[in-house]
Design a protein around this motif. Sequence first.
Motif, PDB file in Angstrom:
ATOM      1  N   ILE A  48      20.332 -15.015   0.147  1.00  0.00           N
ATOM      2  CA  ILE A  48      19.897 -15.957  -0.879  1.00  0.00           C
ATOM      3  C   ILE A  48      19.372 -15.161  -2.067  1.00  0.00           C
ATOM      4  O   ILE A  48      18.912 -14.027  -1.917  1.00  0.00           O
ATOM      5  CB  ILE A  48      18.796 -16.918  -0.360  1.00  0.00           C
ATOM      6  CG1 ILE A  48      17.598 -16.139   0.185  1.00  0.00           C
ATOM      7  CG2 ILE A  48      19.340 -17.865   0.686  1.00  0.00           C
ATOM      8  CD1 ILE A  48      16.413 -17.004   0.543  1.00  0.00           C
ATOM      9  N   ASN A  49      19.463 -15.753  -3.248  1.00  0.00           N
ATOM     10  CA  ASN A  49      18.931 -15.124  -4.446  1.00  0.00           C
ATOM     11  C   ASN A  49      17.514 -15.617  -4.669  1.00  0.00           C
ATOM     12  O   ASN A  49      17.265 -16.816  -4.678  1.00  0.00           O
ATOM     13  CB  ASN A  49      19.797 -15.451  -5.661  1.00  0.00           C
ATOM     14  CG  ASN A  49      21.164 -14.805  -5.565  1.00  0.00           C
ATOM     15  OD1 ASN A  49      21.283 -13.682  -5.097  1.00  0.00           O
ATOM     16  ND2 ASN A  49      22.197 -15.506  -5.988  1.00  0.00           N
ATOM     17  N   ILE A  50      16.604 -14.686  -4.862  1.00  0.00           N
ATOM     18  CA  ILE A  50      15.200 -15.006  -5.129  1.00  0.00           C
ATOM     19  C   ILE A  50      14.952 -14.704  -6.607  1.00  0.00           C
ATOM     20  O   ILE A  50      15.176 -13.580  -7.061  1.00  0.00           O
ATOM     21  CB  ILE A  50      14.260 -14.184  -4.225  1.00  0.00           C
ATOM     22  CG1 ILE A  50      14.581 -14.456  -2.756  1.00  0.00           C
ATOM     23  CG2 ILE A  50      12.806 -14.509  -4.541  1.00  0.00           C
ATOM     24  CD1 ILE A  50      13.871 -13.542  -1.781  1.00  0.00           C
ATOM     25  N   ALA A  51      14.518 -15.713  -7.338  1.00  0.00           N
ATOM     26  CA  ALA A  51      14.331 -15.583  -8.788  1.00  0.00           C
ATOM     27  C   ALA A  51      13.154 -14.679  -9.126  1.00  0.00           C
ATOM     28  O   ALA A  51      12.214 -14.529  -8.341  1.00  0.00           O
ATOM     29  CB  ALA A  51      14.120 -16.959  -9.403  1.00  0.00           C
ATOM     30  N   ALA A  52      13.210 -14.102 -10.315  1.00  0.00           N
ATOM     31  CA  ALA A  52      12.093 -13.303 -10.824  1.00  0.00           C
ATOM     32  C   ALA A  52      10.921 -14.226 -11.122  1.00  0.00           C
ATOM     33  O   ALA A  52      11.108 -15.399 -11.447  1.00  0.00           O
ATOM     34  CB  ALA A  52      12.515 -12.571 -12.095  1.00  0.00           C
ATOM     35  N   LYS A  53       9.710 -13.711 -10.973  1.00  0.00           N
ATOM     36  CA  LYS A  53       8.530 -14.516 -11.284  1.00  0.00           C
ATOM     37  C   LYS A  53       7.339 -13.615 -11.544  1.00  0.00           C
ATOM     38  O   LYS A  53       7.336 -12.431 -11.189  1.00  0.00           O
ATOM     39  CB  LYS A  53       8.215 -15.500 -10.169  1.00  0.00           C
ATOM     40  CG  LYS A  53       7.767 -14.870  -8.861  1.00  0.00           C
ATOM     41  CD  LYS A  53       7.421 -15.950  -7.855  1.00  0.00           C
ATOM     42  CE  LYS A  53       6.910 -15.369  -6.559  1.00  0.00           C
ATOM     43  NZ  LYS A  53       6.510 -16.416  -5.626  1.00  0.00           N
ATOM     44  N   ASN A  54       6.330 -14.198 -12.176  1.00  0.00           N
ATOM     45  CA  ASN A  54       5.072 -13.499 -12.401  1.00  0.00           C
ATOM     46  C   ASN A  54       4.148 -13.769 -11.221  1.00  0.00           C
ATOM     47  O   ASN A  54       4.092 -14.894 -10.722  1.00  0.00           O
ATOM     48  CB  ASN A  54       4.403 -13.973 -13.690  1.00  0.00           C
ATOM     49  CG  ASN A  54       5.175 -13.553 -14.913  1.00  0.00           C
ATOM     50  OD1 ASN A  54       5.798 -12.498 -14.934  1.00  0.00           O
ATOM     51  ND2 ASN A  54       5.158 -14.372 -15.937  1.00  0.00           N
ATOM     52  N   VAL A  55       3.436 -12.740 -10.778  1.00  0.00           N
ATOM     53  CA  VAL A  55       2.502 -12.890  -9.670  1.00  0.00           C
ATOM     54  C   VAL A  55       1.127 -12.379 -10.094  1.00  0.00           C
ATOM     55  O   VAL A  55       1.019 -11.448 -10.895  1.00  0.00           O
ATOM     56  CB  VAL A  55       2.973 -12.152  -8.393  1.00  0.00           C
ATOM     57  CG1 VAL A  55       4.222 -12.792  -7.833  1.00  0.00           C
ATOM     58  CG2 VAL A  55       3.215 -10.686  -8.660  1.00  0.00           C
ATOM     59  N   VAL A  56       0.087 -12.985  -9.573  1.00  0.00           N
ATOM     60  CA  VAL A  56      -1.282 -12.564  -9.861  1.00  0.00           C
ATOM     61  C   VAL A  56      -1.685 -11.520  -8.822  1.00  0.00           C
ATOM     62  O   VAL A  56      -1.448 -11.683  -7.625  1.00  0.00           O
ATOM     63  CB  VAL A  56      -2.250 -13.770  -9.802  1.00  0.00           C
ATOM     64  CG1 VAL A  56      -3.683 -13.322 -10.009  1.00  0.00           C
ATOM     65  CG2 VAL A  56      -1.841 -14.808 -10.830  1.00  0.00           C
ATOM     66  N   LYS A  57      -2.294 -10.447  -9.312  1.00  0.00           N
ATOM     67  CA  LYS A  57      -2.770  -9.392  -8.422  1.00  0.00           C
ATOM     68  C   LYS A  57      -4.275  -9.239  -8.593  1.00  0.00           C
ATOM     69  O   LYS A  57      -4.808  -9.418  -9.686  1.00  0.00           O
ATOM     70  CB  LYS A  57      -2.079  -8.070  -8.734  1.00  0.00           C
ATOM     71  CG  LYS A  57      -0.610  -8.077  -8.414  1.00  0.00           C
ATOM     72  CD  LYS A  57      -0.017  -6.706  -8.552  1.00  0.00           C
ATOM     73  CE  LYS A  57       1.433  -6.738  -8.098  1.00  0.00           C
ATOM     74  NZ  LYS A  57       2.019  -5.405  -8.103  1.00  0.00           N
ATOM     75  N   PHE A  58      -4.939  -8.913  -7.495  1.00  0.00           N
ATOM     76  CA  PHE A  58      -6.379  -8.632  -7.521  1.00  0.00           C
ATOM     77  C   PHE A  58      -6.597  -7.272  -6.903  1.00  0.00           C
ATOM     78  O   PHE A  58      -6.099  -6.985  -5.811  1.00  0.00           O
ATOM     79  CB  PHE A  58      -7.167  -9.689  -6.742  1.00  0.00           C
ATOM     80  CG  PHE A  58      -8.638  -9.374  -6.661  1.00  0.00           C
ATOM     81  CD1 PHE A  58      -9.457  -9.586  -7.755  1.00  0.00           C
ATOM     82  CD2 PHE A  58      -9.191  -8.851  -5.509  1.00  0.00           C
ATOM     83  CE1 PHE A  58     -10.815  -9.280  -7.699  1.00  0.00           C
ATOM     84  CE2 PHE A  58     -10.543  -8.548  -5.431  1.00  0.00           C
ATOM     85  CZ  PHE A  58     -11.355  -8.769  -6.532  1.00  0.00           C
ATOM     86  N   LYS A  59      -7.339  -6.421  -7.609  1.00  0.00           N
ATOM     87  CA  LYS A  59      -7.704  -5.108  -7.077  1.00  0.00           C
ATOM     88  C   LYS A  59      -9.212  -5.067  -6.976  1.00  0.00           C
ATOM     89  O   LYS A  59      -9.915  -5.213  -7.973  1.00  0.00           O
ATOM     90  CB  LYS A  59      -7.203  -4.002  -7.995  1.00  0.00           C
ATOM     91  CG  LYS A  59      -7.480  -2.609  -7.448  1.00  0.00           C
ATOM     92  CD  LYS A  59      -6.773  -1.565  -8.275  1.00  0.00           C
ATOM     93  CE  LYS A  59      -6.904  -0.157  -7.803  1.00  0.00           C
ATOM     94  NZ  LYS A  59      -7.919   0.236  -6.934  1.00  0.00           N
ATOM     95  N   ALA A  60      -9.706  -4.898  -5.772  1.00  0.00           N
ATOM     96  CA  ALA A  60     -11.145  -4.881  -5.538  1.00  0.00           C
ATOM     97  C   ALA A  60     -11.777  -3.653  -6.179  1.00  0.00           C
ATOM     98  O   ALA A  60     -11.205  -2.560  -6.166  1.00  0.00           O
ATOM     99  CB  ALA A  60     -11.433  -4.884  -4.043  1.00  0.00           C
ATOM    100  N   GLY A  61     -12.977  -3.838  -6.729  1.00  0.00           N
ATOM    101  CA  GLY A  61     -13.735  -2.744  -7.314  1.00  0.00           C
ATOM    102  C   GLY A  61     -14.437  -1.921  -6.247  1.00  0.00           C
ATOM    103  O   GLY A  61     -14.519  -2.314  -5.082  1.00  0.00           O
ATOM    104  N   ALA A  62     -14.959  -0.791  -6.654  1.00  0.00           N
ATOM    105  CA  ALA A  62     -15.602   0.129  -5.718  1.00  0.00           C
ATOM    106  C   ALA A  62     -16.813  -0.499  -5.028  1.00  0.00           C
ATOM    107  O   ALA A  62     -16.990  -0.346  -3.816  1.00  0.00           O
ATOM    108  CB  ALA A  62     -16.001   1.407  -6.439  1.00  0.00           C
ATOM    109  N   ASP A  63     -17.654  -1.219  -5.791  1.00  0.00           N
ATOM    110  CA  ASP A  63     -18.846  -1.820  -5.192  1.00  0.00           C
ATOM    111  C   ASP A  63     -18.472  -2.862  -4.142  1.00  0.00           C
ATOM    112  O   ASP A  63     -19.068  -2.910  -3.059  1.00  0.00           O
ATOM    113  CB  ASP A  63     -19.727  -2.483  -6.269  1.00  0.00           C
ATOM    114  CG  ASP A  63     -20.409  -1.466  -7.167  1.00  0.00           C
ATOM    115  OD1 ASP A  63     -20.381  -0.269  -6.836  1.00  0.00           O
ATOM    116  OD2 ASP A  63     -20.961  -1.883  -8.201  1.00  0.00           O
ATOM    117  N   LEU A  64     -17.489  -3.711  -4.444  1.00  0.00           N
ATOM    118  CA  LEU A  64     -17.061  -4.739  -3.498  1.00  0.00           C
ATOM    119  C   LEU A  64     -16.474  -4.095  -2.248  1.00  0.00           C
ATOM    120  O   LEU A  64     -16.786  -4.501  -1.133  1.00  0.00           O
ATOM    121  CB  LEU A  64     -16.032  -5.669  -4.151  1.00  0.00           C
ATOM    122  CG  LEU A  64     -15.485  -6.794  -3.267  1.00  0.00           C
ATOM    123  CD1 LEU A  64     -16.595  -7.707  -2.782  1.00  0.00           C
ATOM    124  CD2 LEU A  64     -14.436  -7.589  -4.027  1.00  0.00           C
TER     125      LEU A  64
END
Length: 90
Positions: A69-85
């Motif tokens: 199947i073809n999966i369309a391109a899309k924008n995704v949200v990313k979260f990178k945890a900080g050092a303190d967290l």
Amino acid sequence: MNKSELVDAIADNSGLSKADSKRALEGFITATEGALKKGDKISLVGFGSFSVSNRAARTGRNPQTGKEINIAAKNVVKFKAGADLSTKVN
């Protein structure tokens, strides 16, 4: 933790009423959505950062049938945890 539990926790930790805490949380969510939609990055020092990344179109496979199947391109949200967290979680 769901949204209402988070509102309760914000109210307990900040001294705000639950109604004010709910408005503050909804304001944060709205501002975050708007910034990410524009392609901005949100950095909260010590907590982490939110950003938008583009995921390219690709070919996948249906696990039930094995058909490609073809999966369309899309924008995704990313979260990178900080050092303190990261330190507090570990």
